[in-house]
Write an enzyme that holds these catalytic residues in place. Structure first.
Site, PDB file in Angstrom:
ATOM      1  N   ASP A 738       0.849  -1.109   0.163  1.00  0.00           N
ATOM      2  CA  ASP A 738      -0.143  -0.151  -0.078  1.00  0.00           C
ATOM      3  C   ASP A 738       0.879   1.149  -0.103  1.00  0.00           C
ATOM      4  OD1 ASP A 738      -2.717   1.724   0.343  1.00  0.00           O
ATOM      5  OD2 ASP A 738      -1.514   2.143   2.109  1.00  0.00           O
ATOM      6  N   HIS A 741       4.843   4.224  -3.406  1.00  0.00           N
ATOM      7  CA  HIS A 741       5.599   5.217  -3.470  1.00  0.00           C
ATOM      8  C   HIS A 741       5.959   6.278  -2.783  1.00  0.00           C
ATOM      9  CE1 HIS A 741       1.322   6.211  -4.211  1.00  0.00           C
ATOM     10  NE2 HIS A 741       1.594   7.310  -3.888  1.00  0.00           N
ATOM     11  N   ASP A 858     -10.467   1.180  -5.025  1.00  0.00           N
ATOM     12  CA  ASP A 858     -10.557   2.484  -4.581  1.00  0.00           C
ATOM     13  C   ASP A 858     -10.923   3.511  -5.818  1.00  0.00           C
ATOM     14  OD1 ASP A 858      -7.960   1.955  -6.061  1.00  0.00           O
ATOM     15  OD2 ASP A 858      -6.731   2.598  -4.222  1.00  0.00           O
TER      16      ASP A 858
END
Length: 1720
Positions: A738, A741, A858
């Site tokens: 999750d 980045h 999402d």
């Protein structure tokens, strides 16, 4: 299979209602044969750059799962820097131990000098691994050790995990996917569904849901976090990482221990895997924890708080103030409901008025001026010590205020953001600064006073000079001596005159000395004022400080007035003020210091103002989105619970935390994300002001975790999260990282390493938002991410959807297989078996693998962003992609809206027959097929987009059986149901189509069914559509099947067909590869010249009207033969470049295929051995012509590659062991001998007999008289023919040129002996050297000297035509010819060229046709030529009348050329030795020396040269030794070298540094003093050596011109019409000779004296560009020359005989030295 008659149309019948449940009747009869297993060991060869790095095209290396262990071979070029004394390090556990990410294993290389260095790793486990090399550079001088150890850049490689799933029945047949209980699942075959565990209900409810997931074709479930959730109830806001949420368990299990709950979860996951064939994957959340997390209260140091991150202080105060302001909006009469942007503006303006002034945020940016002055005041009062040297070299007072500020600001500490007034000037520095300012202020005042007196001083000096002049004049009139002594001055005036002169001098020196300092200071000010210009270039303050001020510091001059010095009257009269009168007061100092501090603060105030603007803008934008925007959440009224900002900090209560923590630790930063942020910068760190500038889109329920740089910074957090990670790795097959980045790479690496120790075959996916492909690759390779999540719903229209599928959906149909670029060999197998059969597959780099989701958990659904009807085509297209695919629970059921992860409470509904719900019928088939296609390697894809239609065809790369999907997207509400797709063609002689289904998604209602506590989708129906119309047709490209969609095919429709193209395709590749060796086995090297090469000029010479094949959009191929096609095919094979113009040409027609066969037909009369090859091509091309046109490039490439490999193999079989064992580079060089040696009709070695001959270079020297050059032949003969073992070709050329020896010379241009031209002095000496070499190499040995040669010209006859009766009328032995040459030169050669004049040479002046050669018997040197001809290899004759160089040789090199002297000495040495052995009948020559007849023995002649050589040719490094040599010191440009010529007509030319002296070193090394030779070679290496060739002239020479352009006919004489051919351009053959000389002398007097490997390494390293050139050149050779610094010269031959030959000579010498050499 439905058969369609070619005579008419026939409709495929509609499938009945049972079809969607049972399609097993359509058994795919060939699926069992399409997947092949490679029995040999597979070696993946990874070629590295010269420094050990991966290179740009190999930034990411992805390897397959080691289901069967294989080899990764890291390949280092011999001679590359990294190959020298190399140690390889990797954290791959090569010893079989457990993987430890920070534990590196090492392997030391055995050699890297003449053999390629390979490090083989037996790959037996999956994961992400790192490697690097340590190496040393070689010694440069004798006795010197290798230079310091260096380290290469780190590289990475990823190995896909081995995944196994339960074997399932195939969806369209009764067969299973495997004969065993499980089947290996490629990651391309993954079909994943995301579920929210809290919506699954307790685990006891899961089994029917898992069964439905399995039935629908999913083989992996992605569970969003299952841990205990925080107050927000979001799964990603984890309250306790080590415990699963209670709502996963039945009531009786909720009170069990953590371990027991883990066991329950583990059991259901095992059941999923073992009974339903479904693997599991879960999220790992490493970035944050729930804001109400219990352990956070115990360990607030695990978060970013104001104590451990003081740079957040300002952001925290601002956040608190904004919250307070939000609570009190009503008290300010501001709106609490946002109805318009006017309301937003009112609130933002209120921040300016009510919040920012009170906060005084600028104090977080600036220095506290008052406090700083007070601190300085106390320091001065206390007379604190300071370092007076800090500004020692700086006249501070001479700087302007701004520059003083910038200078002092360098003492600011710290650099990062902190609490209020955190910026301070170090007290000791400030004290030193103001003291220095005070002192330099005094100096400046003094200098100003002196400047004021300057005028008066100069007036006095003028008066003094005038007085002296008048006195001298008067004295002269009186006839007395003056200063010069010519006359006399009265004695009484002498003392006064001298005093005046002395006073003048003193005054002048005084003023000069003192004003110089002032001038310097002013100069510094001028330099510092350059800041304005620099600021215009956007340079920072720090840049200006470090450059301008730095220069001033280094240049400024300070001085002190010496009050005690003796002075004269003029000096004493100058007004110099007292120091006390001009020293600044203490108040002056403080005022000045305050001004400087304000100057320093100025940019900080500007930054503050800018940041305030950003803050207000970000607050405004976020407020607008949350409260007003149509697509935002519209949160409603602003209240205390719902402030207008999202708080950036969680405020822990002191009573919850305990007394052992500071108050500053209670404010912890929440996590979030930033638009377009650099993911490598932690936005909560001191390197970012994102929290202060309100740039973070914050998650108020999540606190950002602070790991620091290592475990030492936060041990509890590292241990806690490691335990969390390993617990999950024990249970789940994969992780989704999750917020990857924003996860620090070093943290993620540590945690993944820990996970992989538990589960080596962990499947890792992530969603990256880096905004950069390169950054994506960095995360992927360093973390070992197996798949990056991509989403089909990101496409905004059909073209973009097609692009996404193309980007992530697999190789294009007809792609070049790995087998096309692989080679067979032997290796040590992973289990240690020696000489195991292997296939070597080169690695060309990878791109990150995709997990393509039709929709993620999402993001919004098709109903929200497109139309609900697009649910079916979007998903169908996704499942046809050749990559991992996935979906989210609810998508298949057509849930209309994105499920809110935090607030959703309804459970997933359990359906009795889930396949009948939503798009389940179609999805089930497609998803099962997706996995089966991956298992069976249906890896190639054809994609076509037209309007809102997208066609995807997935096929197997050998059989070309496949599945074809047509989908009509429904991006908008286009209700037109009619089909308007153009007819689609499926090509193949026996192509077939079989419909599997044709369906439309029909939405029955736009409102989901409501059901208490359960999630439901939109009511919908899968509607069957009519079948397409199918018919068999044919066109110029061959037969094909055309299908036309049914008339009604509305948006939201899909159709799936099974396809077969041609039964022959499966075995076609094997057929193409067969029989090649047999077809080539009877071809000799001349036959291979035709088969492989022949440029257009040669081809047209033999077969008029026929040249090389021309590819539209690309151009003419370099060769007509196989190598010409290989030049364009090889990069297509390597990079799978199916968009190349040649591929288009092959798809459009069979012209290239026909060309190959027709060309061989034309050559059969000349070379009948080619017939089997012609038949071999014809048979294979006949088969290829029947395949679909899009497959022609692939199969044509396979034919050409197979033929090329067989041709090379056949050529190498006929070469010497040196070539056979020498590796790819030597073999490629040797093949240039095949390029150059062939038959043309217009010329040969004999005017009548014809036959093959050597071309000097291609394509410029190919036919008629320009093909065969005597000099080029014999410079090349040893390398091209003797080292390769082609003794017959060498012998033919020696005999042919021996037959035309005339006047003691061999011709420069042979012209088949018809009209040979004798205008070169050096070719005959290369000829004698070649005879010597031939006797050394060939089986004929010395017996060759007895070979008889028919002589072209009668004795004592100037010229006869070749068919004259006296031509070839007598013969001589080779011995006689040698003696004739030596005697002719000894006696002198003088003649005028036959047919002299413009018919012979258009450009040469009349004087140039005269040939004169003599011996100077004082030195033994041969002299010759004149300034109007050019008799050596540097033979450029001027051609430009426009520039004035017509008929003028650029480099006549008349006199004694150094290379000729070396060749002469070599010949004399050899014949003398033969005479001593009784093998040569002549002891010497009869000569006339200065009118006296003498017999000179060859030994005496050689000794004379030996005695003279160093004296006349060496230029000493030290001019003190010039007297020992014949030197004109005035003409010496460079020392420590050898002259290029001696006694040339232009003496300066003798002293020019050129690359000719190594020829003498190679042929007669005994002439040279070893130390002198080594020094000269070092200079040549530094000055003359270019990347490929040797500069033909010292670049410091006035005549140097490095760029050759023969088309230039300008007015610059030095370059017009290429006059500078040998005046700088870099010739490759000289490199080979230079390195041969270097090899000889360096091993005797250089670094190689102690270790020959050091020399050889240096040489092989020098050849790296040559290896790359021959590997990449379309011509497959080395060029004639390059321009300056290795730039390509378009006027040069791209492959030249002597360029390759000289390198072969060198490499043979290395082998001869006893060093085995194999260079790839």
């Amino acid at each position: 299979m439905v058969y369609v008659s070619p005579q008419g149309l026939r409709r495929i019948p509609l499938l009945d209602a049972t079809t969607f449940h049972d399609l097993k009747q359509f058994a795919f009869k060939h699926h069992e044969s399409v997947k092949q297993v490679e029995d040999r060991v597979v070696v993946y060869k990874l070629k590295l750059e010269d420094d050990g790095s991966l290179g740009h095209d190999k930034k990411y290396i992805r390897l397959p799962p080691p289901e069967k262990p294989y080899i990764l071979r890291l390949n280092l070029k011999s001679g590359s820097p990294v190959s020298h004394n190399t140690t390889f390090y990797t954290n791959y556990p090569i010893d079989g131990s457990q993987y430890e990410g920070k534990k590196f294993h090492s392997i030391k290389s055995l050699t890297g000098f003449t053999r390629t260095v390979n490090f083989d790793i037996a790959i037996k486990q999956s994961g992400s691994f790192e490697f690097y090399f340590e190496y040393t550079l070689p010694a440069q001088n004798p006795g010197e050790k290798s230079q310091n150890t260096r380290k290469s850049p780190h590289g990475y490689f990823s190995v896909d995990p081995i995944l196994h799933v339960m074997s399932r029945p195939r969806i369209l047949s009764p067969d299973k996917t495997s004969d065993g209980p499980t089947v290996s699942l490629p990651i391309d075959g993954i079909v994943i569904q995301t579920v929210l565990p809290k919506l699954l209900g307790p685990i006891s409810r899961w089994e029917p849901l898992i069964k439905s997931i399995s039935d629908l074709g999913y083989n992996m479930v992605h569970f969003v976090p299952m841990q205990v959730r925080g107050n927000s109830d979001s799964p990603f806001s984890i309250y306790n990482q080590l415990e699963f949420s209670n709502d996963l368990f039945d009531e009786q299990d909720q009170h069990k221990s953590v371990e027991e709950k883990n066991e329950i979860v583990s059991n259901i996951l095992k059941k999923m895997e073992n009974e339903y064939g479904v693997l599991s994957l879960t999220d790992v959340v490493w970035n944050h924890t729930a804001h109400n997390c219990q352990w956070l209260k115990e360990h607030p140091e695990a978060a970013y708080n104001v104590h451990n991150s003081p740079h957040l202080s300002a952001a925290y105060e601002l956040d608190t103030a904004l919250l307070h302001y939000s609570e009190n909006l009503k008290s300010y009469n501001l709106p609490t409901r946002i109805n318009s942007e006017k309301d937003i503006d009112a609130i933002i303006n209120g921040i300016k008025t009510h919040v920012l002034p009170k906060l005084r945020l600028w104090e977080f940016y600036t220095i506290d001026v008052k406090a700083s002055i007070e601190e300085l005041r106390k320091a001065l009062e206390n007379d604190e010590e300071t370092d007076d040297t800090l500004f020692k070299e700086f006249d501070v007072a001479c700087l302007n205020l701004g520059d003083q500020g910038r200078l002092l600001s360098k003492a600011l500490e710290p650099k990062s953001f902190g609490p209020r007034h955190y910026r301070k000037i170090r007290k000791s520095v400030a004290l030193a600064f103001v003291k220095k300012w005070r002192d330099t202020k005094v100096k400046a005042a003094m200098l100003e006073a002196i400047a004021k007196a300057k005028g008066e001083a100069e007036e006095r000096l003028k008066a003094a000079v005038l007085a002296r002049t008048m006195a001298e004049t008067k004295a002269a009139k009186n006839g007395v001596s003056d200063v010069t002594g010519n006359k006399t001055i009265p004695a009484e005036k002498e003392a006064g005159a001298r005093a005046e002169v002395e006073n003048y001098t003193k005054a002048k020196d005084y003023v000069k000395a003192r004003f110089k300092a002032l001038a310097t200071a002013n100069e510094n000010n001028e330099r510092l004022n350059q800041k304005d210009a620099m600021e215009k270039e956007n340079k920072s303050t720090e840049d200006i400080t470090s450059t301008t001020v730095g220069r001033a510091m280094s240049r400024s001059t300070s001085f002190a007035i010496d009050d005690d010095s003796e002075d004269n009257e003029i000096i004493r009269n100058l007004p110099i003020p007292a120091v006390d009168t001009i020293r600044p007061s203490i108040d002056d100092i403080f005022r000045h210091y305050e001004a400087i501090l304000n100057e320093i603060n100025l940019p900080f105030y500007k930054t503050y103002d800018k940041d305030v603007g950003v803050i207000l803008n970000n607050v405004r934008n976020r407020l607008k989105y949350l409260r007003l925007d149509a697509h935002g959440p519209k949160l409603g009224e602003i209240t205390k619970k719902s402030p207008f900002i999202e708080t950036y900090f969680t405020r822990l209560r002191a009573e919850d935390v305990g007394s052992n923590h500071r108050a500053e630790e209670l404010a912890v930063a929440n996590n979030g994300w930033i638009w377009n942020a650099n993911p490598l910068i932690d936005f909560a760190s001191a390197d970012s002001n994102a929290y202060l500038r309100r740039e973070v889109i914050v998650w108020g329920d999540c606190v950002k975790l602070r790991y620091g740089k290592s475990r030492d910074d936060n041990p509890w957090l590292w241990d806690h999260m490691t335990k969390y990670t390993t617990n999950l790795a024990k249970m789940f097959h994969g992780f989704r990282i999750d917020n990857c980045h924003s996860t620090p790479i070093h943290v993620a690496k540590h945690l993944l390493d820990a996970a992989r120790r538990v589960r080596p075959n962990l499947y890792v996916v992530a969603e990256l938002f880096t905004g950069s492909g390169d950054l994506d690759i960095r995360f992927v390779r360093e973390l070992g991410i197996n798949s990056l999540i991509r989403e089909s719903l990101k496409a905004w229209d059909s073209p973009e959807m097609a692009r996404l599928i193309h980007e992530y959906g697999g190789k294009y149909i007809g792609s070049m297989s790995k087998k096309c670029i692989s080679e067979e060999s032997v290796c040590t197998s992973p289990d240690g078996q020696q000489n195991a059969s292997c296939i070597i597959v080169p690695i060309v780099g990878s791109k990150p693998h995709a997990l393509l989701m039709d929709c993620t958990h999402d993001n919004e659904t098709p109903h929200q962003i497109r139309t609900a009807e697009d649910t079916l085509p979007n998903s169908a297209l996704t499942t046809m992609a050749s990559c991992a695919v996935g979906s989210v629970r609810g998508y298949d059921e057509i849930n209309p809206y994105l499920i809110n992860l935090a607030t959703e409470k309804r459970l997933y509904k359990i359906y009795e027959n889930p396949v009948e719900v939503g798009i389940g019928k179609v999805k089930r088939i497609l998803q099962h097929l997706h996995t089966e296609m991956a298992i069976d390697d249906f890896s190639e894809t054809y994609l076509h987009q037209e309007k809102d239609y997208i066609i995807i065809h997935r096929v197997h790369p050998r059989s070309y059986y496949g599945y074809l999907l047509v989908a009509r997207s429904a991006f908008s509400g286009n209700a037109n149901p009619k089909s308007d797709l153009s007819p689609f063609k499926l090509r193949g002689a026996s192509a077939e189509l079989e419909q599997l289904f044709s369906a439309q998604l029909e939405i029955n209602s736009r409102t989901a069914l409501t059901e208490n506590g359960l999630l439901n989708g939109l009511p919908a129906t899968i509607k069957k559509l009519h079948s397409p119309i199918v018919r068999k047709l044919s066109d110029i490209h061959g037969p094909y099947i055309e299908f036309i969609l049914p008339a009604v095919f509305p948006p939201g429709s899909v159709i799936l067909l099974r396809t077969a193209m041609d039964d022959k395709l499966e075995n076609l590749e094997d057929f193409i590869r067969s029989g090649a060796d047999e077809a080539f086995k009877h071809l000799d090297l001349v036959d291979l010249n035709i088969a492989l090469y022949r440029c257009s000029g040669e081809e047209r010479d033999v077969t008029p009207g026929h040249g090389s094949y021309t590819v539209p959009g690309h151009g003419e191929l370099p060769y007509c033969g196989i190598a010409g096609f290989m030049s364009v095919t090889e990069p297509i094979l390597k990079y799978n470049n199916l968009g190349h113009p040649f591929c288009n040409n092959l798809r459009e027609g069979h012209w290239a295929l026909n060309y190959v066969v027709a060309r061989l037909d034309r050559h059969l009369s000349l070379a009948p051995n080619l017939k089997p090859l012609r038949e071999w091509f014809d048979e294979r091309f006949a088969a290829i012509k029947s395949v679909p046109n899009f497959l022609v490039p692939k199969y044509f490439a396979i034919v050409i590659k197979t033929a090329y490999d067989a041709a090379r193999k056949r050529a190498i079989e006929q070469f010497s062991p040196f070539v056979q064992e020498g590796g790819l580079f030597i073999q490629s060089l040797a093949l240039t001998s095949v390029q150059m040696y062939g038959v043309v009709h217009s010329t040969a070695l004999h005017p009548v007999e014809g036959g093959p001959s050597m071309a000097a270079g291609l394509p410029h020297f190919t036919f008629r008289h320009m093909r065969v050059w005597g000099r080029d032949v014999f410079i090349s003969l040893r390398g091209l023919f003797l080292t390769t073992g082609n003794y017959e070709a060498a012998k033919r050329h020696i005999i042919a040129f021996g037959g035309v020896v005339k006047n003691g010379l061999v011709p420069n241009l042979l012209d088949a002996g018809r009209f040979p031209r004798y205008n070169c002095r050096d070719a005959v000496w290369w000829y004698l050297q070649s005879i010597q070499d031939y006797c050394t190499f060939s089986p004929d040995n010395i017996g060759f000297l007895k070979e008889r040669v028919q002589r072209r010209f009668p004795e004592d006859v100037d010229f006869v035509v070749h068919d004259h009766p006296s031509a070839y009328s007598y013969s001589s032995t080779i011995t006689d010819i040698i003696q004739e040459i030596l005697e002719s030169h000894a006696k002198g050669i003088h003649f005028r060229e036959w047919n002299a004049g413009p018919d012979l040479d258009t450009f040469m002046k009349d004087e140039g046709f005269q040939i004169d050669i003599d011996v100077d018997w004082d030195t033994g040197f041969i002299y010759g030529g004149n300034e109007w001809n050019c008799g050596t290899w540097m033979d450029k004759m001027g051609e430009s009348a426009n520039a004035g160089n017509l008929g003028i040789p650029s480099t006549p090199r008349d006199g004694a050329a150094i290379e000729i002297i070396g060749l002469l000495k070599s010949a004399l040495r050899w014949v003398s030795q033969l005479y001593d052995k009784g093998l040569y009948p002549y002891e010497g020559v009869n000569v006339d020396v200065k009118g006296e007849k003498k017999f000179i023995k060859f030994k005496e002649w050689g000794d004379l040269i030996q005695k003279s050589f160093e004296k006349y040719f060496y230029i000493p490094k030290d001019s003190a030794f010039d007297s020992q040599h014949v030197i004109n010191s005035k003409l010496v440009n460079r020392r420590g070298i050898y002259k290029d010529t001696y006694r040339s007509s232009k003496e300066y030319a003798d002293y020019q540094l050129r690359p000719n002296f190594p020829v003498a070193m190679v042929t007669a090394p005994e002439l040279f003093d070893e130390q002198h030779a080594m020094e000269a070679l070092r200079i040549a290496k530094e000055v003359l050596a270019g990347p490929l060739g040797m500069r033909t002239l010292d670049p410091t020479d006035w005549a140097y011109r490095g760029v050759y352009d023969n088309s230039n006919d300008g007015t610059d004489k030095s370059i017009a019409k290429g006059w500078n051919y040998h005046q700088g351009p870099e010739w490759l053959w000289c490199t080979g000779v230079f390195l041969r000389a270097y090899l000889y002398f360096d091993t005797r007097a250089g670094a190689g004296k102690d270790n020959i490997h050091e020399t050889i390494y240096t040489i092989v390293h020098h050849l790296l560009p040559h290896r790359k050139t021959i590997e990449t050149s379309p011509w497959g050779g080395l060029p004639e020359l390059t321009n300056k610094d290795g730039a390509e010269c378009h006027h040069a031959c791209p492959t030249q005989a002597w360029s390759s030959a000289a390198i072969l000579d060198l490499l043979y010498d290395i082998r001869k030295s006893g060093t085995p050499i194999t260079i790839e």
